[in-house]
Design a protein around this motif. Sequence first.
Motif: not given
Length: 253
Positions: A6, A8-9, A49, A52, A54-55, A77-78, A238
């Motif tokens: 997937e 990375i968001r 948030t 969503g 991730d970083v 969140i990284h 991550p």
Amino acid sequence: MTASAEPIRVGVLGAHGRMGGQAVKAVREATDLDLVAAVDVEDSLSALTDAGADVVVDFTHPDAVMDNLRFAIEHGIHAVVGTTGFTDDRIATVTGWLADKPELGVLIAPNFALGAVLAMRFAQQAARFYAAAEVIELHHNRKADAPSGTAAHTARLIARARADAGLAPGTDATTAQLAGARGADIEDVPVHSVRLPGLVAHEEILFGAEGETLTIRHDSLDRVSFMPGVLLGVRTVPHRPGLTVGLEHVLDL
Ligand SMILES: NC(=O)C1=CN([C@@H]2O[C@H](COP(=O)(O)OP(=O)(O)OC[C@H]3O[C@@H](n4cnc5c(N)ncnc54)[C@H](OP(=O)(O)O)[C@@H]3O)[C@@H](O)[C@H]2O)C=CC1
Ligand SMILES: O=C(O)C1=N[C@H](C(=O)O)C[C@H](O)C1
């Protein structure tokens, strides 16, 4: 056949700024990354948030970055942080926040340009052999802080390498001086700041001994120079739990 991972968001803070704008473009162009939030001063951090992320990538302002980082850590969140202003106290505060979130990664890098990271490493190596060292940093005239985060980091690396080698700081005979003429003093390393339109980001590290000098110089001529390091940080953070200060650790220099 293996399924592809997937993307990375990624959320970018300071998205309308000089660096944030470049980061937005670089993330958009990377096929393994998905830009889910582009946040600037008028926006709420909840955009991260809600989307969503991730970083998060932070290129904002030294006055804003700690609140942003606390939000990211609290919300799992990284973070990849390029914003300057990280004193030892701030680093200790971030370390404290991370104690409750051992799975999270935070990378704080004073400079994401490969050549700047190498210049700092070379300066650290040279410092063992030269008592006398000075740093000159040169930047565009829109820069908020002086000295640059890179120059402050470089000076601290020099001071520590010099001390580890048992060298006392170099001395000079200057007794009569206008205030500021010898620059800022960072752990006994003079640091001089130049601000001029036309410049981007430049640093010279000068060492001197009897009969010789050594100059290490790096020039970022365009902000694209920072992007490979930023993207490396986003892809790596991550998988690097805890706090990492300096891209040199990610590059394994
Ligand atoms: N580590 C590295 O390799 C590099 C680090 N930097 C550092 O990155 C930082 C930003 O530099 P630069 O891009 O040139 O600065 P800019 O002023 O161009 O951009 C900063 C952006 O962040 C916005 N901003 C300020 N506060 C917040 C906040 N609380 N939330 C979201 N956005 C906010 C600003 O809005 P507004 O203008 O309205 O205040 C502006 O759009 C500096 O600390 C700089 O030293 C820069 C280059 C490389
Ligand atoms: O504000 C800048 O432009 C830069 N900031 C960072 C710093 O202060 O070291 C990195 C680079 O020098 C560009």
